[in-house]
Design an enzyme around this catalytic site. Structure first.
Site, PDB file in Angstrom:
ATOM      1  NE  ARG A 112      -4.838  50.756 -36.187  1.00 18.86           N
ATOM      2  CZ  ARG A 112      -4.558  50.522 -37.460  1.00 18.86           C
ATOM      3  NH1 ARG A 112      -4.794  49.340 -37.998  1.00 18.86           N
ATOM      4  NH2 ARG A 112      -4.026  51.459 -38.214  1.00 18.86           N
ATOM      5  CE  LYS A 140      -8.888  54.209 -36.935  1.00 19.55           C
ATOM      6  NZ  LYS A 140      -7.853  54.873 -36.268  1.00 19.55           N
ATOM      7  CG  HIS A 185      -8.566  55.816 -41.091  1.00 18.43           C
ATOM      8  ND1 HIS A 185      -7.346  55.282 -41.433  1.00 18.43           N
ATOM      9  CD2 HIS A 185      -8.429  56.261 -39.819  1.00 18.43           C
ATOM     10  CE1 HIS A 185      -6.506  55.396 -40.421  1.00 18.43           C
ATOM     11  NE2 HIS A 185      -7.139  55.992 -39.430  1.00 18.43           N
ATOM     12  CB  CYS A 220       0.493  58.970 -43.439  1.00 17.79           C
ATOM     13  SG  CYS A 220       1.170  57.319 -43.556  1.00 17.79           S
ATOM     14  CB  THR A 273      -3.125  64.163 -35.954  1.00 21.74           C
ATOM     15  OG1 THR A 273      -3.737  62.888 -35.804  1.00 21.74           O
ATOM     16  CG2 THR A 273      -3.474  65.037 -34.764  1.00 21.74           C
ATOM     17  CB  SER A 274       0.521  67.099 -38.427  1.00 21.26           C
ATOM     18  OG  SER A 274       0.694  66.388 -39.609  1.00 21.26           O
TER      19      SER A 274
HETATM   20  C1  OXD Z   1      -4.696  54.438 -36.061  1.00 22.37           C
HETATM   21  C2  OXD Z   1      -5.026  55.455 -35.045  1.00 22.37           C
HETATM   22  O1  OXD Z   1      -3.886  53.541 -35.776  1.00 22.37           O
HETATM   23  O2  OXD Z   1      -5.770  56.377 -35.360  1.00 22.37           O
HETATM   24  O3  OXD Z   1      -5.235  54.534 -37.164  1.00 22.37           O
HETATM   25  O4  OXD Z   1      -4.542  55.370 -33.922  1.00 22.37           O
HETATM   26 MN    MN Z   2      -6.504  56.296 -37.365  1.00 22.63          MN
END
Ligand code: OXD
Ligand code: MN
Length: 624
Positions: free
Chosen positions: A87, A230, A249, A273, A276-277
């Site tokens: 990003r 996003k 988020h 950080c 997802t995990s």
């Molecule tokens: C981020 C994503 O960059 O979810 O936040 O990919």
């Molecule tokens: Mn994200």
């Protein structure tokens, strides 16, 4: 016939014209016609979500070289340009109408000036290319949470990714009320060479919130281009601000407690950080891993996953630590890999995947070999640190059945977490809602990661893990959080976690899987089923409770030495943090709620008092 119809009739084949007109909304017709006039595509494809149309998108992404097929016929790889791997925060700008200001923390420019740049950069940008028009819905269909979105793009990779990540909405658009608020997304990859954007120096994401539209130009990286991710989040935060709900988020998951009880948690951690995990931790079920909308309904906080897929960081995904994702990525479920290494036998490799170093392959820099360096002499890793996988949630063995519930799920707890080497303990609960919003959400700091361009590992202010996407003045955003539960009968507890705490030798002092236990502890706390120790910064677990949870869920003998190291309250670091946060708010945020300074001040007094009585590093047992 009016101008819009003339443009559409000229640019679209009969079949595409019919598909578009089956959606009766005039604003949709105008948006498409204006995009055609500006971008001047060679052809226009209207996707009606039929199997034929969605397959066409996938096939064309491959035929145009935007995606490369792999040995597994359900898998492809997409490469973004060498300079387009994350990003781009610097080039993401809010277009602010005369007289409006979003405050010092947000990047903004005058709207008229911004729209001129958009016109210049997009003019003729689809010359010789095909424009794809797609319709989606953020959140479950036909729900209080639903937000319809039109996506126009010249990237079949973007259109294909969205198919895996979002709810198809062509039929939904056909029955939309005329005046329904819609988000409008226009993307062009610009000039391409070897299927990647070449004009990355003129890359830009411009958010015209006055018109609910976002323009993305000269970039392909999904975080800059996938309108529903996003880009729409920034518009959703403004909509939520107007209507009294929250767009966050956050992951959304069910933590499974005793006797089959499920308690839903949302969790906000910055990109890269552990969001997802965490949402995939074994023994629980996932609703979503990245974006959630939260509303008060019947006196309760309820939430939905905005998406229906995962655009996840693939680095460090291993069979041992991430079995569910691993299995899905090795199955026949559709997946798009991005910026990984393609091996000679048409498989893929990513960093820290638990195997030997590869010897050759193709990656985002072209042909790759060990020791390959870039122009600055820096070694090029075989896969990008921010390499990703894109999948639909439907293939996951641990998917929660509530994903499509139009009423969402009741939120039993909210978690904030950052990449924090020296302040927060691994898990703690706030003293109350306001304390959580201010000292956890609004005070979040995190080290930068490969998910955004620029150096990694730099500690940054990252309130609510949402700073990159907040689109209203920050003080107002905080006030909205404080006010959010005012009409709720049940207020969920707020927690903070830290998976990245280090010792004086810079070693991590928690294990990757320990989050399993922190989640189970929070679930029990949410039901008042375990006690806790009150410290100056919040409630922390008793050793005995964690010992039992570690034994039960990780079959691990958790020692009191580990507990003491992990849960020591580090007073000087916590005081320094308060100083940093206060300074940031007093210097850069005009409209900070006064409560923020009061609550930080109270926390400082509690810490100073504890320091006087117990010293700089305080063992948890000292607070009992
Ligand atoms: C981020 C994503 O960059 O979810 O936040 O990919
Ligand atoms: Mn994200």
């Amino acid at each position: 016939m009016n101008d819009t119809m003339k443009i559409l009739e000229q640019a679209l084949t009969d079949a595409n014209f019919r598909k578009l007109l089956a959606i009766p909304n005039r604003r949709v017709h105008n948006f498409v016609a204006e995009a055609i006039q500006l971008c001047e595509p060679m052809k226009v494809f209207i996707c009606n979500d039929s199997k034929m149309d969605t397959e066409y998108i996938r096939r064309t992404a491959i035929a145009r070289g935007e995606e490369t097929p792999l040995a597994n016929p359900y898998h492809t790889v997409h490469f973004d340009g060498f300079h387009d791997q994350a990003r781009d925060k610097e080039s993401t700008v809010y277009l602010v109408p005369e007289g409006d200001s979003l405050g010092e923390q947000l990047t903004q420019m005058n709207r008229d000036k911004g729209l001129e740049i958009v016109q210049k950069r997009l003019k003729g940008s689809m010359d010789n290319k095909k424009m794809v028009v797609r319709f989606f819905c953020l959140g479950p269909l036909d729900s209080h949470f639903s937000v319809p979105v039109v996506q126009i793009t010249d990237s079949f990779y973007v259109a294909h990714s969205e198919d895996l990540l979002y709810r198809r909405g062509y039929d939904y658009f056909r029955r939309l009320p005329d005046d329904k608020e819609i988000f409008w997304m226009l993307h062009s990859s610009g000039k391409l060479m070897h299927s990647v954007s070449t004009d990355w120096k003129k890359r830009g994401v411009m958010i015209d919130y006055k018109d609910n539209s976002v323009y993305s130009m000269n970039t392909q990286y999904a975080g800059n281009t996938i309108g529903l991710k996003k880009l729409a989040l920034r518009l959703a935060i403004r909509k939520a601000n107007r209507e009294g709900w929250l767009a966050e988020h956050m992951f959304l998951m069910a933590v499974h407690g005793p006797s089959g009880r499920k308690t839903y948690f949302t969790g906000a951690y910055p990109s890269g950080c552990g969001k997802t995990s965490t949402s995939m931790v074994r023994g629980n079920t996932i609703v979503g891993d990245d974006l959630a909308y939260l509303r008060i309904m019947d006196g309760k906080v309820r939430a939905v996953n905005v998406e229906r897929g995962i655009f996840g960081i693939i680095r460090s995904v291993t069979q041992k630590d991430d079995p569910v994702i691993w299995d899905l990525l090795h199955s026949n479920q559709p997946a798009i890999f991005s910026n990984v290494l393609i091996t000679e036998d048409e498989g893929v490799r990513w960093l820290d995947d638990g195997s030997e170093l590869p010897e050759s392959g193709t990656n985002f820099s072209g042909e790759w070999f060990p020791g390959k360096v870039d122009r600055n002499g820096e070694e090029i890793p075989y896969a990008n640190k921010n390499a990703r996988y894109t999948i639909g949630l439907e293939g996951l063995a641990n998917l929660d059945p509530a994903l499509e519930d139009p009423r969402g799920v009741e939120v039993g707890g909210i978690i904030y977490g950052g990449r924090d080497r020296d302040t927060w303990v691994p898990v703690q609960e706030s003293l109350d809602w306001n304390h959580g919003v201010i000292t956890m959400g609004a005070s979040l700091e995190s080290e930068t990661t490969a998910a955004t361009l620029g150096p990694s590992g730099v500690r940054k202010f990252q309130p609510f893990s949402n700073l990159d996407f907040i689109s209203i003045p920050l003080g107002k955003y905080i006030q909205n959080h404080l006010d959010f539960v005012k009409t709720a009968d049940q207020v969920p507890p707020i927690f903070a976690v830290n998976y990245f705490l280090r010792d004086e030798n810079d070693n991590f002092i928690t294990d990757k899987l320990d989050k399993t236990v922190w989640l189970k502890w929070m679930e029990l706390r949410a039901h008042g089923e375990v006690g806790a120790i009150e410290t100056p910064t919040g409630y922390i677990p008793f050793y005995e409770d964690l010992k039992e949870l570690f034994r039960c869920h990780l079959d691990k003998d958790y020692t009191s030495e580990e507990y003491d190291t992990q849960f020591t309250v580090r007073v000087p670091e916590l005081l320094e943090k308060i100083g940093r946060i206060e300074k940031t708010y007093s210097k850069t945020v005009n409209d900070t709620p006064l409560l923020l300074f009061d609550l930080l001040d109270e926390q400082r007094s509690r810490l100073l008092q504890a320091q006087k009585e117990l010293g700089d590093c305080i063992l948890p047992s000292s607070f009992v």
